[in-house]
Design a protein around this motif. Structure first.
Motif, PDB file in Angstrom:
ATOM      1  N   CYS A 149       0.867  -1.176   0.000  1.00 14.03           N
ATOM      2  CA  CYS A 149       0.000   0.000   0.000  1.00 14.03           C
ATOM      3  C   CYS A 149       0.908   1.231   0.000  1.00 14.03           C
ATOM      4  O   CYS A 149       1.681   1.430   0.946  1.00 14.03           O
ATOM      5  CB  CYS A 149      -0.903  -0.012   1.233  1.00 14.03           C
ATOM      6  N   GLN A 200      -0.738  -5.533  -4.755  1.00 17.28           N
ATOM      7  CA  GLN A 200      -1.163  -4.161  -4.534  1.00 17.28           C
ATOM      8  C   GLN A 200      -2.643  -4.119  -4.866  1.00 17.28           C
ATOM      9  O   GLN A 200      -3.085  -4.703  -5.848  1.00 17.28           O
ATOM     10  CB  GLN A 200      -0.382  -3.208  -5.431  1.00 17.28           C
ATOM     11  N   ASP A 237      -6.423  -1.513  -4.006  1.00 18.18           N
ATOM     12  CA  ASP A 237      -7.101  -0.430  -3.291  1.00 18.18           C
ATOM     13  C   ASP A 237      -7.877  -1.032  -2.123  1.00 18.18           C
ATOM     14  O   ASP A 237      -8.088  -2.249  -2.064  1.00 18.18           O
ATOM     15  CB  ASP A 237      -8.057   0.311  -4.222  1.00 18.18           C
ATOM     16  N   TYR A 238      -8.314  -0.181  -1.210  1.00 20.53           N
ATOM     17  CA  TYR A 238      -9.006  -0.674  -0.019  1.00 20.53           C
ATOM     18  C   TYR A 238     -10.154   0.245   0.375  1.00 20.53           C
ATOM     19  O   TYR A 238     -10.232   1.395  -0.054  1.00 20.53           O
ATOM     20  CB  TYR A 238      -8.025  -0.812   1.149  1.00 20.53           C
TER      21      TYR A 238
END
Length: 167
Positions: A48, A123, A125-126
């Motif tokens: 991240c 990798q 997004d969150y």
């Protein structure tokens, strides 16, 4: 150690044998066989990046930072294990559609050599707010300058990312 490197070592040993240098070949073969037979710890990790720094976590009782993630439970895919570990450690949910992958291998921190760690880094997004949760004592946004605060496999990832994604 990669299979390609092991094969190069075996080729070196074969050339040495051809030249009659038996001591040299036996020494090389012994070192390569120890790597081939060494235990491997297989883990998944989340990369991240924010403001050209990488999120790292320090587990309670440890003195170095790691990338968030961990070992798979029986029957879990990489993605399932990564989502579970990140949810447990940081209290956020990863978004599947944004997933990308990198592969790293390094000697495992805290284990006797020649134990290897194979770390598949993803990798994604969150959703949610990142907070230290469960066994995580602290989190930090680290750059290449912070390499000495990280476990060896995490150092390897930071070295790679410093080529263009982090400072």
């Amino acid at each position: 150690m990669s299979a390609e490197r092991v094969l190069k070592g075996i080729n070196f040993a074969a050339r040495a044998l051809y030249r009659g240098n038996l001591v040299k070949i036996l020494s090389k073969l012994k070192s390569y066989m120890s790597v081939i037979n060494s235990p491997t710890i297989d883990v998944v990790a989340w990369i991240c990046i924010r403001d050209r720094q990488v999120l790292c976590a320090r587990t309670m009782g440890k003195n170095v930072f790691y990338l968030p993630g961990g070992k798979r439970e029986k029957g879990e895919s990489d993605w399932e294990a990564l989502c579970r570990e990140v949810q447990e450690e940081l209290n956020v949910s990863l978004i599947a559609e944004t997933l990308t992958e990198v592969m790293v291998q390094e000697v495992a921190h805290g284990y006797t050599e020649p134990t290897q760690v194979t770390m598949r880094c993803f990798q994604a997004d969150y959703r949610g707010e990142i907070i230290a949760h469960s066994e995580i004592e602290s989190i930090a946004w680290l750059s290449y300058a912070d390499l000495d605060q990280c476990a060896p496999a995490t150092q390897r990832v930071l070295e790679y990312l410093s080529q263009q994604w982090i400072d």
